[in-house]
Design an enzyme around this catalytic site. Structure first.
Site, mmCIF file in Angstrom:
data_model
loop_
_atom_site.group_PDB
_atom_site.id
_atom_site.type_symbol
_atom_site.label_atom_id
_atom_site.label_comp_id
_atom_site.label_asym_id
_atom_site.label_seq_id
_atom_site.Cartn_x
_atom_site.Cartn_y
_atom_site.Cartn_z
ATOM 1 N N GLN A 95 0.842 -1.196 0.000
ATOM 2 C CA GLN A 95 0.000 0.000 0.000
ATOM 3 C C GLN A 95 0.879 1.247 0.000
ATOM 4 O O GLN A 95 0.395 2.355 -0.147
ATOM 5 C CB GLN A 95 -0.902 0.006 1.243
ATOM 6 N N HIS A 113 -1.411 1.158 -4.496
ATOM 7 C CA HIS A 113 -1.818 2.561 -4.324
ATOM 8 C C HIS A 113 -0.874 3.520 -5.030
ATOM 9 O O HIS A 113 -0.880 4.725 -4.763
ATOM 10 C CB HIS A 113 -1.931 2.911 -2.834
ATOM 11 N N ALA A 223 8.486 -4.451 12.951
ATOM 12 C CA ALA A 223 8.733 -5.197 11.701
ATOM 13 C C ALA A 223 10.210 -5.526 11.553
ATOM 14 O O ALA A 223 10.578 -6.601 11.077
ATOM 15 C CB ALA A 223 8.241 -4.367 10.514
HETATM 16 C C1 LIG Z 1 -10.782 5.459 5.340
HETATM 17 C C2 LIG Z 1 -11.446 4.206 4.816
HETATM 18 C C3 LIG Z 1 -12.626 3.783 5.620
HETATM 19 N N1 LIG Z 1 -11.851 4.484 3.413
HETATM 20 C C4 LIG Z 1 -11.668 3.530 2.489
HETATM 21 O O1 LIG Z 1 -11.230 2.425 2.721
HETATM 22 C C5 LIG Z 1 -12.014 3.980 1.104
HETATM 23 C C6 LIG Z 1 -13.516 3.856 0.860
HETATM 24 C C7 LIG Z 1 -13.999 2.481 0.909
HETATM 25 C C8 LIG Z 1 -13.950 1.589 -0.111
HETATM 26 N N2 LIG Z 1 -14.498 0.403 0.298
HETATM 27 C C9 LIG Z 1 -14.909 0.519 1.579
HETATM 28 C C10 LIG Z 1 -15.498 -0.426 2.427
HETATM 29 C C11 LIG Z 1 -15.799 -0.028 3.695
HETATM 30 C C12 LIG Z 1 -15.515 1.311 4.099
HETATM 31 C C13 LIG Z 1 -14.890 2.230 3.242
HETATM 32 C C14 LIG Z 1 -14.589 1.827 1.988
HETATM 33 N N3 LIG Z 1 -11.233 3.218 0.129
HETATM 34 C C15 LIG Z 1 -10.978 3.821 -1.069
HETATM 35 O O2 LIG Z 1 -11.379 4.920 -1.382
HETATM 36 C C16 LIG Z 1 -10.145 3.001 -2.048
HETATM 37 C C17 LIG Z 1 -8.744 3.618 -2.272
HETATM 38 C C18 LIG Z 1 -8.000 3.713 -1.044
HETATM 39 C C19 LIG Z 1 -6.537 4.122 -1.336
HETATM 40 C C20 LIG Z 1 -6.258 5.543 -0.905
HETATM 41 N N4 LIG Z 1 -4.831 5.860 -1.027
HETATM 42 C C21 LIG Z 1 -3.917 5.586 -0.108
HETATM 43 N N5 LIG Z 1 -2.578 5.833 -0.291
HETATM 44 C C22 LIG Z 1 -2.113 6.472 -1.519
HETATM 45 C C23 LIG Z 1 -2.033 7.940 -1.349
HETATM 46 C C24 LIG Z 1 -1.063 8.347 -0.260
HETATM 47 O O3 LIG Z 1 -0.247 7.526 0.194
HETATM 48 O O4 LIG Z 1 -1.128 9.537 0.079
HETATM 49 S S1 LIG Z 1 -4.447 4.847 1.368
HETATM 50 C C25 LIG Z 1 -3.110 5.027 2.488
HETATM 51 O O5 LIG Z 1 -3.708 4.924 3.770
HETATM 52 C C26 LIG Z 1 -3.538 3.595 4.242
HETATM 53 C C27 LIG Z 1 -2.774 3.723 5.525
HETATM 54 O O6 LIG Z 1 -2.855 2.518 6.154
HETATM 55 P P1 LIG Z 1 -1.520 1.780 6.698
HETATM 56 O O7 LIG Z 1 -0.532 1.666 5.614
HETATM 57 O O8 LIG Z 1 -2.011 0.567 7.370
HETATM 58 O O9 LIG Z 1 -0.906 2.840 7.751
HETATM 59 P P2 LIG Z 1 -1.486 3.248 9.194
HETATM 60 O O10 LIG Z 1 -0.710 4.422 9.617
HETATM 61 O O11 LIG Z 1 -2.972 3.315 9.170
HETATM 62 O O12 LIG Z 1 -1.102 1.996 10.130
HETATM 63 C C28 LIG Z 1 0.250 1.674 10.355
HETATM 64 C C29 LIG Z 1 0.239 0.351 11.115
HETATM 65 O O13 LIG Z 1 1.595 -0.063 11.282
HETATM 66 C C30 LIG Z 1 1.834 -0.384 12.637
HETATM 67 N N6 LIG Z 1 3.233 -0.029 12.906
HETATM 68 C C31 LIG Z 1 3.749 1.200 13.176
HETATM 69 N N7 LIG Z 1 5.108 1.104 13.331
HETATM 70 C C32 LIG Z 1 5.425 -0.218 13.135
HETATM 71 C C33 LIG Z 1 6.647 -0.959 13.169
HETATM 72 N N8 LIG Z 1 7.823 -0.369 13.428
HETATM 73 N N9 LIG Z 1 6.607 -2.283 12.905
HETATM 74 C C34 LIG Z 1 5.403 -2.917 12.665
HETATM 75 N N10 LIG Z 1 4.202 -2.256 12.607
HETATM 76 C C35 LIG Z 1 4.229 -0.935 12.839
HETATM 77 C C36 LIG Z 1 0.828 0.432 13.455
HETATM 78 O O14 LIG Z 1 0.538 -0.272 14.629
HETATM 79 C C37 LIG Z 1 -0.390 0.458 12.502
HETATM 80 O O15 LIG Z 1 -1.223 -0.684 12.712
HETATM 81 C C38 LIG Z 1 -2.720 2.817 3.234
HETATM 82 O O16 LIG Z 1 -3.580 2.077 2.410
HETATM 83 C C39 LIG Z 1 -2.064 3.935 2.439
HETATM 84 O O17 LIG Z 1 -1.740 3.557 1.130
HETATM 85 N N11 LIG Z 1 -10.732 3.040 -3.339
HETATM 86 C C40 LIG Z 1 -11.917 2.475 -3.566
HETATM 87 O O18 LIG Z 1 -12.548 1.914 -2.705
HETATM 88 O O19 LIG Z 1 -12.276 2.560 -4.897
HETATM 89 C C41 LIG Z 1 -13.521 2.034 -5.229
HETATM 90 C C42 LIG Z 1 -13.451 0.566 -5.446
HETATM 91 C C43 LIG Z 1 -12.463 -0.309 -4.979
HETATM 92 C C44 LIG Z 1 -12.497 -1.699 -5.216
HETATM 93 C C45 LIG Z 1 -13.502 -2.191 -5.889
HETATM 94 C C46 LIG Z 1 -14.487 -1.281 -6.365
HETATM 95 C C47 LIG Z 1 -14.426 0.079 -6.131
#
Ligand SMILES: CC(C)NC(=O)[C@H](Cc1c[nH]c2ccccc12)NC(=O)[C@H](CCCC/N=C(/NCCC(=O)O)S[C@H]1O[C@H](COP(=O)(O)OP(=O)(O)OC[C@H]2O[C@@H](n3cnc4c(N)ncnc43)[C@H](O)[C@@H]2O)[C@@H](O)[C@H]1O)NC(=O)OCc1ccccc1
Ligand SMILES: [Zn+2]
Length: 232
Positions: A95, A113, A223
């Site tokens: 991602q 992404h 990680a």
């Molecule tokens: C907010 C959320 C509810 N909204 C969505 O999911 C939406 C809407 C949606 C779609 N389907 C749904 C179903 C239900 C609800 C909502 C939706 N999804 C979309 O809009 C997607 C597009 C989403 C993509 C958006 N672009 C990104 N990134 C690029 C840009 C940019 O980077 O700026 S998303 C971006 O945020 C997300 C962040 O998440 P993580 O990477 O997990 O990062 P986060 O900080 O949240 O967590 C970090 C984790 O690491 C851990 N961690 C921290 N340090 C460490 C460490 N040291 N070691 C190990 N682990 C560690 C932490 O504990 C934590 O758990 C990633 O995906 C990232 O790419 N598109 C779409 O659905 O299109 C239509 C479609 C799709 C399919 C089929 C038909 C139609």
């Protein structure tokens, strides 16, 4: 127990945290500094392209100041030795828009992404490798339109190569999720997809993710320690 031949690894911002790249949801994360609606949607780009270009230009420039970490290196070692034949395959679905998997030497990487080091023409769809800022980008070389944008998937846009990802999930024996909070779909639904086809599922994360209950096993930790231990 199914022999492990076909592996799908999903990575998120957590795998790049130890390289010094901000995650999204953690304290001080990207989404604390910027509202998703202001910087990561097509509407935001139409409304204020300079703000959005600036957001991604800053993240692209930051790539020159960071290095892959032990987790990226371990996955690159796995990629180097894991066979690619009728019984074996490996796909690293990330991602992340950073280039640290490739800089660690991994080859079988799919950026669902998008990538910071690529520009996309919003008019003709041509992609161009991109290093510097897009804020004052020239017109698209292919069609001449002043429409170059970051080659990343914004909210509401369809992620890249979904058919290839679902194909790999359907034949996976093992699905491993690393450093992701499981908050963003469709990526957050991959564990259920893989499990439905009989794959073993493992989560490696600092803390239990939102989808942790879907995994056969969840290991908490950094990680940089968990991934080398799992790969070795
Ligand atoms: C907010 C959320 C509810 N909204 C969505 O999911 C939406 C809407 C949606 C779609 N389907 C749904 C179903 C239900 C609800 C909502 C939706 N999804 C979309 O809009 C997607 C597009 C989403 C993509 C958006 N672009 C990104 N990134 C690029 C840009 C940019 O980077 O700026 S998303 C971006 O945020 C997300 C962040 O998440 P993580 O990477 O997990 O990062 P986060 O900080 O949240 O967590 C970090 C984790 O690491 C851990 N961690 C921290 N340090 C460490 C460490 N040291 N070691 C190990 N682990 C560690 C932490 O504990 C934590 O758990 C990633 O995906 C990232 O790419 N598109 C779409 O659905 O299109 C239509 C479609 C799709 C399919 C089929 C038909 C139609
Ligand atoms: Zn063009």
């Amino acid at each position: 127990m199914k022999q492990t031949g076909n592996i799908v690894v999903l990575t998120g911002a957590g795998i790049s945290a130890e390289s010094g790249i901000d995650t999204f949801r953690d304290a001080g994360g990207l989404w604390e500094k910027h509202r998703i609606e202001d910087v990561a949607t097509p509407e935001a780009f139409a409304r204020n392209s300079a703000l959005v270009q600036g957001f991604y230009d800053a993240r692209r420039a930051a790539l020159d100041t960071v290095e892959p970490n032990a987790a990226h290196d371990a996955l690159a070692r796995l990629d180097a030795r894991w066979p690619d034949d009728e019984k074996h395959s490996l796909l690293i679905v990330t991602q992340n828009v950073d280039d640290l998997h490739e800089r660690a030497g991994a080859r079988r990487v799919l950026h669902m992404h998008g990538e910071l080091r690529s520009a996309l023409c919003g008019h003709c769809g041509v992609r161009t490798p991109w290093q510097g800022a897009l804020a004052d980008a020239p017109p698209c070389e292919a069609c001449g339109a002043p429409a170059l944008r970051p080659d990343v998937v914004w909210f509401g846009e369809m992620p890249y190569q979904m058919p290839r990802i679902y194909q790999a999930l359907a034949k996976a024996d093992l699905f491993v999720s690393i450093g992701t909070s499981g908050a963003v779909y469709p990526a957050a639904g991959f564990v259920q997809e893989a499990a439905a086809y009989g794959a073993r599922t493992l989560e490696l994360n600092l803390e239990r993710s939102e989808g942790s209950h879907w995994f056969d096993e969840s290991r908490q930790g950094r990680a940089g320690e968990l991934v080398p231990a799992w790969v070795e």
